[in-house]
Motif scaffolding. Structure first.
Motif, PDB file in Angstrom:
ATOM      1  N   UNK A 205       0.802  -1.221   0.000  1.00 45.70           N
ATOM      2  CA  UNK A 205       0.000   0.000   0.000  1.00 45.70           C
ATOM      3  C   UNK A 205       0.833   1.267   0.000  1.00 45.70           C
ATOM      4  N   UNK A 206       2.151   1.145  -0.013  1.00 44.03           N
ATOM      5  CA  UNK A 206       3.017   2.327  -0.083  1.00 44.03           C
ATOM      6  C   UNK A 206       2.808   3.237   1.107  1.00 44.03           C
ATOM      7  N   UNK A 207       2.583   4.518   0.846  1.00 38.95           N
ATOM      8  CA  UNK A 207       2.362   5.494   1.918  1.00 38.95           C
ATOM      9  C   UNK A 207       0.889   5.743   2.204  1.00 38.95           C
ATOM     10  N   UNK A 208       0.025   5.050   1.483  1.00 36.75           N
ATOM     11  CA  UNK A 208      -1.413   5.267   1.639  1.00 36.75           C
ATOM     12  C   UNK A 208      -1.899   4.757   2.994  1.00 36.75           C
ATOM     13  N   UNK A 209      -2.869   5.432   3.531  1.00 33.70           N
ATOM     14  CA  UNK A 209      -3.489   5.016   4.782  1.00 33.70           C
ATOM     15  C   UNK A 209      -4.422   3.841   4.497  1.00 33.70           C
ATOM     16  N   UNK A 210      -4.416   2.855   5.376  1.00 34.72           N
ATOM     17  CA  UNK A 210      -5.254   1.669   5.210  1.00 34.72           C
ATOM     18  C   UNK A 210      -6.188   1.566   6.398  1.00 34.72           C
TER      19      UNK A 210
END
Length: 166
Positions: free
Chosen positions: A64-69
């Motif tokens: 998800x890289x730097x994306x918030x999950x």
């Protein structure tokens, strides 16, 4: 904006080789590549089986890289989308279980594991049923926490069986 996976950032498709290096597991654990028989539209960073004294785990890695999950029960949300990674992890575990049961001739339970690989924040408001979730740093602890359910020799035989066609 075109939403095709080819236009998604390249960090989504990078190989998650660091996930497979689990030195804390020891020699009784086996990592086996797994290629699923069905198509999944969202990008998957990696997919493999972890077979050891704790049992058989079908591991699906979501980069998800730097994306918030956000995880809320059976729903995972990232970048405003709700990709079906939890359902895909379950489907993969079922597929692996059927394959191993066919090859071995006995029912083999397989647990689904979704690994979140990235530096973005992870918020959990309830865990999904029948699917374990971990980040990259906690995967080895999650697998070890299963205890010793099968012998190392049985794990080795299951790893060999997983590589055999049905």
């Amino acid at each position: 904006m075109n939403d095709s996976p080819k236009r998604w950032p390249s960090f989504r498709r990078r190989p998650a080789a660091g996930v497979r290096s689990l030195p804390r597991l020891g020699p009784a654990w086996h990592i086996v590549d797994w290629v699923t028989a069905h198509e999944f539209p969202d990008p998957v960073a990696d997919r493999f089986l972890a077979i050891g004294p704790g049992g058989v785990y079908a591991v699906l890695v979501f980069g998800h890289g730097r994306a918030r999950v956000l995880v809320a029960g059976d729903v995972l949300q990232s970048e405003g989308r709700r990709p079906g990674y939890i359902a895909e992890a379950r489907r993969t575990a079922t597929e692996v279980g059927r394959h191993l049961s066919t090859v071995v001739g006995l029912p083999i339970p397989v647990k689904a594991v979704l690994v979140l690989d990235g530096s973005g924040s992870i918020t959990v408001h309830g865990l999904p049923r029948d699917c374990l979730i971990a980040d990259v740093s906690g995967l080895d602890r999650l697998l070890i926490a299963g205890g010793a359910r099968i012998s190392p020799e049985t794990a080795r035989k299951l790893a060999v069986a997983a590589e055999r066609p049905a």
